[in-house]
Design a protein around this motif. Structure first.
Motif, PDB file in Angstrom:
ATOM      1  N   UNK A  29       1.011  -1.203   0.011  1.00  0.00           N
ATOM      2  CA  UNK A  29       0.005  -0.148  -0.013  1.00  0.00           C
ATOM      3  C   UNK A  29       0.743   1.284  -0.023  1.00  0.00           C
ATOM      4  N   UNK A  30       2.191   1.031  -0.103  1.00  0.00           N
ATOM      5  CA  UNK A  30       3.103   2.246   0.117  1.00  0.00           C
ATOM      6  C   UNK A  30       3.098   3.205  -1.330  1.00  0.00           C
ATOM      7  N   UNK A  39       2.178   0.593  -4.738  1.00  0.00           N
ATOM      8  CA  UNK A  39       3.143  -0.560  -4.964  1.00  0.00           C
ATOM      9  C   UNK A  39       2.262  -1.548  -5.615  1.00  0.00           C
ATOM     10  N   UNK A  40       1.059  -1.949  -4.915  1.00  0.00           N
ATOM     11  CA  UNK A  40       0.250  -2.909  -5.530  1.00  0.00           C
ATOM     12  C   UNK A  40      -0.140  -2.782  -6.686  1.00  0.00           C
ATOM     13  N   UNK A  41      -0.694  -1.437  -6.818  1.00  0.00           N
ATOM     14  CA  UNK A  41      -1.363  -1.157  -8.188  1.00  0.00           C
ATOM     15  C   UNK A  41      -0.240  -1.141  -9.236  1.00  0.00           C
ATOM     16  N   UNK A  42       1.000  -0.798  -8.966  1.00  0.00           N
ATOM     17  CA  UNK A  42       2.273  -0.454  -9.941  1.00  0.00           C
ATOM     18  C   UNK A  42       2.673  -2.028 -10.370  1.00  0.00           C
ATOM     19  N   UNK A  43       2.740  -2.952  -9.314  1.00  0.00           N
ATOM     20  CA  UNK A  43       3.039  -4.177  -9.860  1.00  0.00           C
ATOM     21  C   UNK A  43       2.094  -4.853 -10.645  1.00  0.00           C
ATOM     22  N   UNK A  44       0.800  -4.650 -10.529  1.00  0.00           N
ATOM     23  CA  UNK A  44      -0.162  -5.372 -11.206  1.00  0.00           C
ATOM     24  C   UNK A  44      -0.070  -4.817 -12.611  1.00  0.00           C
ATOM     25  N   UNK A  45       0.000  -3.387 -12.717  1.00  0.00           N
ATOM     26  CA  UNK A  45       0.353  -2.799 -14.081  1.00  0.00           C
ATOM     27  C   UNK A  45       1.591  -3.177 -14.709  1.00  0.00           C
ATOM     28  N   UNK A  46       2.563  -3.385 -14.102  1.00  0.00           N
ATOM     29  CA  UNK A  46       3.900  -3.909 -14.604  1.00  0.00           C
ATOM     30  C   UNK A  46       3.635  -5.382 -15.376  1.00  0.00           C
ATOM     31  N   UNK A  47       2.954  -6.345 -14.591  1.00  0.00           N
ATOM     32  CA  UNK A  47       2.348  -7.513 -14.999  1.00  0.00           C
ATOM     33  C   UNK A  47       1.755  -7.430 -16.208  1.00  0.00           C
ATOM     34  N   UNK A  71      -1.694 -10.236  -8.192  1.00  0.00           N
ATOM     35  CA  UNK A  71      -1.055 -10.295  -7.014  1.00  0.00           C
ATOM     36  C   UNK A  71      -1.796 -11.315  -6.106  1.00  0.00           C
ATOM     37  N   UNK A  72      -1.878 -12.614  -6.491  1.00  0.00           N
ATOM     38  CA  UNK A  72      -2.439 -13.742  -5.802  1.00  0.00           C
ATOM     39  C   UNK A  72      -1.359 -14.806  -5.702  1.00  0.00           C
ATOM     40  N   UNK A 117       9.669   0.671 -19.484  1.00  0.00           N
ATOM     41  CA  UNK A 117       8.545   0.501 -18.400  1.00  0.00           C
ATOM     42  C   UNK A 117       9.370  -0.544 -17.391  1.00  0.00           C
ATOM     43  N   UNK A 118       9.987  -1.640 -17.883  1.00  0.00           N
ATOM     44  CA  UNK A 118      10.703  -2.466 -16.866  1.00  0.00           C
ATOM     45  C   UNK A 118      11.892  -1.704 -16.041  1.00  0.00           C
ATOM     46  N   UNK A 119      12.558  -1.069 -16.929  1.00  0.00           N
ATOM     47  CA  UNK A 119      13.591  -0.521 -15.925  1.00  0.00           C
ATOM     48  C   UNK A 119      12.874   0.959 -15.090  1.00  0.00           C
ATOM     49  N   UNK A 120      12.107   1.622 -15.780  1.00  0.00           N
ATOM     50  CA  UNK A 120      11.563   2.967 -14.923  1.00  0.00           C
ATOM     51  C   UNK A 120      10.774   2.360 -13.739  1.00  0.00           C
ATOM     52  N   UNK A 121       9.877   1.646 -13.814  1.00  0.00           N
ATOM     53  CA  UNK A 121       8.865   0.870 -12.977  1.00  0.00           C
ATOM     54  C   UNK A 121       9.611   0.272 -11.832  1.00  0.00           C
ATOM     55  N   UNK A 122      10.796  -0.478 -12.360  1.00  0.00           N
ATOM     56  CA  UNK A 122      11.613  -0.974 -11.377  1.00  0.00           C
ATOM     57  C   UNK A 122      12.257   0.134 -10.363  1.00  0.00           C
TER      58      UNK A 122
END
Length: 189
Positions: A29-30, A39-47, A71-72, A117-122
């Protein structure tokens, strides 16, 4: 460094997969430097990006409108697995040639977009979770050139924010982050 999209993706994935594997559940939730995502939404977006750009590498259409919950279960392992599939998709013969899917853009440009996307969102995720992130220099050089050309269109589409001013002493990655509308000095609140 070999500058094929697949090799650049390997370099970006090496760092970003490590960051994702080290995200703890209490960090989901950060806030992130990518203001519209936690963080959750960004990982989901990156997926979603990683899966859709596999299709684009194969010259198929993508579906960015789908909003599955990634994220399950063992999502960190699935993220790593999908990233391996992404690299393989862009390593396939012809992936960097012609145009990619409904985007109608040169395949190499589309490939550069997913590397970015992979680098910047990383970096976004690393900053949000207090982890180090140092991208490969060749990757940053390629992205600087590609993103410089794409930036005006990306801003019109709402993909990049307005550029953030940086000092003359800013390094190439800081300048790249600023070009995308991120504050390279962002830190967790």
């Amino acid at each position: 460094m070999n500058d094929t999209i697949s090799k650049l993706l390997e370099a970006a994935a090496d760092r970003t997969v490590t960051v994702v594997r080290n995200i703890t559940d209490d960090q989901l939730t950060a806030p992130t430097p990518c203001a519209e995502y936690d963080v959750h939404a960004l990982v989901d977006h990156l997926f979603q990006v990683i899966v859709n750009f596999q299709a684009l590498a194969a010259k198929k259409d993508s579906d960015f409108g789908a909003a599955p919950e990634h994220l399950t279960g063992a999502w960190r392992d699935r993220f790593a697995d999908e990233t391996v599939r992404l690299i393989a998709a862009w390593d396939a013969p012809g992936a960097e040639e012609g145009t990619s899917g409904a985007m109608g853009m040169p395949a190499r440009t589309v490939g550069a977009m997913v590397v970015g996307d992979l680098a910047v969102h990383g970096w976004d995720l690393a900053r949000a979770t207090g982890q180090p992130y140092e991208p490969d220099a060749a990757l940053v050089g390629m992205l600087g050139a590609e993103f410089g050309a794409l930036a005006p269109t990306a801003r019109k589409m709402g993909v990049f924010g307005e550029p953030v001013p940086v000092g003359e002493d800013a390094g190439p990655f800081e300048a790249l982050l600023a070009m995308t509308g991120r504050d390279p000095g962002w830190s967790r609140p």
